[in-house]
Design a protein around this motif. Structure first.
Motif, short mmCIF file in Angstrom:
data_model
loop_
_atom_site.label_atom_id
_atom_site.label_comp_id
_atom_site.label_asym_id
_atom_site.label_seq_id
_atom_site.Cartn_x
_atom_site.Cartn_y
_atom_site.Cartn_z
N TYR A 123 0.68 -1.22 0.01
CA TYR A 123 0.08 0.05 -0.07
C TYR A 123 0.76 1.42 0.13
O TYR A 123 2.19 1.25 0.52
N PRO A 124 0.38 2.42 -0.45
CA PRO A 124 1.28 3.76 -0.57
C PRO A 124 1.29 4.32 0.87
O PRO A 124 0.37 4.41 1.58
N VAL A 125 2.18 5.35 0.67
CA VAL A 125 2.68 5.91 1.90
C VAL A 125 3.22 7.39 1.67
O VAL A 125 4.01 7.14 0.72
N VAL A 126 2.99 8.27 1.92
CA VAL A 126 3.77 9.68 1.94
C VAL A 126 4.38 9.99 3.21
O VAL A 126 4.09 10.00 4.24
N ALA A 127 5.73 10.39 2.81
CA ALA A 127 6.54 10.95 4.13
C ALA A 127 6.27 12.42 4.04
O ALA A 127 6.58 13.14 3.07
N ILE A 128 6.21 13.08 5.10
CA ILE A 128 5.86 14.59 5.40
C ILE A 128 6.92 15.10 6.19
O ILE A 128 7.05 14.57 7.16
N PRO A 129 7.54 16.14 5.95
CA PRO A 129 8.62 16.57 7.03
C PRO A 129 7.85 17.59 7.88
O PRO A 129 7.18 18.61 7.33
N VAL A 130 8.15 17.53 9.15
CA VAL A 130 7.19 18.32 10.19
C VAL A 130 8.04 19.20 11.04
O VAL A 130 7.67 19.58 12.13
N GLY A 131 9.28 19.44 10.72
CA GLY A 131 10.16 20.20 11.67
C GLY A 131 11.47 19.75 11.83
O GLY A 131 11.94 18.86 11.34
N VAL A 132 12.28 20.34 12.97
CA VAL A 132 13.59 19.86 13.19
C VAL A 132 13.59 19.58 14.73
O VAL A 132 12.92 20.15 15.33
N ASP A 133 14.66 18.85 15.24
CA ASP A 133 14.76 18.67 16.67
C ASP A 133 15.83 19.71 17.19
O ASP A 133 16.17 20.53 16.43
N ARG A 134 16.03 19.28 18.53
CA ARG A 134 16.99 20.38 19.03
C ARG A 134 18.49 20.49 18.59
O ARG A 134 19.19 21.54 18.64
N ALA A 135 18.67 19.30 17.97
CA ALA A 135 19.87 19.26 17.16
C ALA A 135 19.87 20.01 15.72
O ALA A 135 21.03 19.86 15.15
N GLY A 136 18.86 20.33 15.35
CA GLY A 136 18.70 20.80 14.07
C GLY A 136 18.52 20.18 13.02
O GLY A 136 18.70 20.03 11.82
#
Length: 452
Positions: A404-417
């Motif tokens: 089945y299909p999946v989309v990867a979505i970027p949602v920000g950065v962690d404390r290390a950038g």
């Protein structure tokens, strides 16, 4: 927007600029080649760059543009993962070349060329595309543009690094257990693991687990490449229209149970759920009732897939020792067990189809911690490497087992950038719905770019 800004704007913006005459294909290609020459020495995203062929392709694309032709990628520089044949070049798969240069393009590369996209080069992968990091004894380490001490992921790590660095506006990837989604999340990109059968393969990958898919800095960039890869013309349009309110399951459970996850990454997933609610969607915590069943099915197909991949090679002794070790285990899997694993997929699909009567999509985390540091698995054996990566990527293989299909979505950065990504899966051939949701999310929460 000048040409340097256009390089980081993504494939769709580049296609628009080419179509309206704001930039020419030769100028855009020269800018991409110059940027690669200036900066890829430290990233190592490309195994080879097709400088002369790219210039010739750009000149041809400009002739087509001048004649009034338009396609989703006409004149746009793109990269090809080094698991797809490009006529006249070897397909390295991360190691010493085992076979002669390809006599013809793979079906997907042929479609990319026919669209008028400019094929810039082959991007680096781990040995036989086995790992969620991109480091090999043959080609060295590919580094993450966000932080050179960390991997961009794998196995589509070179493609992800090249896109995140702004060398190209989109790149092909493949995904047999997260290999598009992991690098997309590690590099702050959108990526699509496609439905099995949507995009033509050179041959079946890993007993049906592996599929091809695009990576791009924005949903429309991945969609433009997917339109070409799938031979359709609807995915860019899907990213431009908000979906109707949907019921989305937030699932924390994997076939291994609920894994440990770094707190800020877990908090990011909860934040995304709240942001989707604010966009009008009903997000509730619910897990597909699959239990542990997907795990043995995936492992059997993966192991036999690896052994089948390497058994026909003329020089298996050139492979990394951990690759040979996994292939040895795969050869011990009986045919009847493989048949069971392939047939049992239908039972999983029946359960998921029932689940999708109550939910439209499933929201899940990406990797459970930060991207691995460069050298973390250098010269490690198969057991150590498998054990070390498994707890980082337990949310990915289910979707390969299902197809089945999946989309990867970027949602920000962690404390290390370092980037944080999530994934949203759906029933088969729901790519347009997934990209529509990704487009809606991106308009409300524009993705960040590497500070380079």
């Amino acid at each position: 927007m000048d040409v340097d800004q256009l390089l980081t704007a993504g494939a769709h913006a580049q296609a628009t600029a080419l179509a309206d005459g704001s930039v020419t294909a030769p100028a855009l290609t020269e800018a991409a080649l110059a940027k690669i020459a200036a900066h890829d020495r430290e990233l190592n995203s490309f195994r080879v760059v097709y400088t002369d062929a790219a210039r010739a392709a750009a000149a041809d694309a400009q002739r087509r543009l001048d004649a009034g032709e338009r396609t989703p990628l006409l004149g746009v520089p793109v990269a090809i993962k080094d698991d797809q044949d490009v006529e006249g070049d070897i397909t390295g798969m991360g190691g010493r070349p085992q076979l002669p240069p390809a006599a013809q393009d793979s079906p997907v590369v042929a479609r990319v060329r026919a669209s008028g996209a400019v094929v810039i080069g082959h991007t680096n992968v781990p040995d036989r595309c086995l790992w969620p990091f991109t480091e090999t004894l043959t080609h060295g380490a590919t580094r993450n543009p966000w932080n050179l001490n960390h991997t961009p992921g794998g196995s589509s790590g070179g493609s992800a690094a090249a896109v995140a660095a702004g060398f190209v506006g989109a790149a092909t990837g493949s995904d047999g257990g997260g290999s598009v989604r992991i690098p997309a999340g590690n590099c702050g990109l959108y990526g699509v693991k496609t439905t099995r059968g949507l995009v033509p393969m050179q041959e079946e990958g890993w007993q049906g687990l592996s599929v091809l898919g695009p990576l791009g800095p924005n949903p429309a960039d991945a969609a433009a490449l997917l339109d070409v890869m799938a031979g359709e013309n609807r995915y860019v349009a899907a990213t431009e229209i908000d979906p109707q309110p949907m019921r989305i399951a937030l699932s924390w459970t994997t076939p291994l149970g609920r894994p440990y996850m770094v707190a800020e990454r877990k908090a990011a997933v909860r934040r995304v759920a709240d942001e989707l609610r604010a966009l009008g969607h009903d997000v509730v915590e619910a897990d597909p009732p699959l239990g542990i069943r997907p795990l043995p099915q995936f492992l059997i197909r993966y192991l036999r897939g690896v052994s089948g991949d390497v058994d026909g090679l003329p020089h298996p002794e050139w492979l990394e020792s951990r690759t040979r070790a996994i292939a040895r285990v795969g050869r011990q899997v009986p045919d009847r067990v493989l048949r069971w694993a392939r047939d049992a997929e239908l039972d999983l699909r029946a359960i998921m189809d029932g689940f999708f009567k109550d939910f439209d999509l499933v929201l899940q985390p990406g990797i459970t911690g930060a991207p691995f540091r460069i050298g973390r698995f250098h010269n490690a054996g198969a057991v150590h490497t498998l054990g070390g990566v498994t707890l980082s990527i337990p949310y990915f293989p289910l979707w390969n087992t299902l197809g089945y299909p999946v989309v990867a979505i970027p949602v920000g950065v962690d404390r290390a950038g370092l980037p944080i990504g999530v994934q949203v899966g759906g029933p088969e051939f729901s790519e347009a719905t997934l990209l529509s949701l990704a487009g809606q999310y991106a308009r409300a929460h524009p993705p960040q770019r590497p500070p380079r």
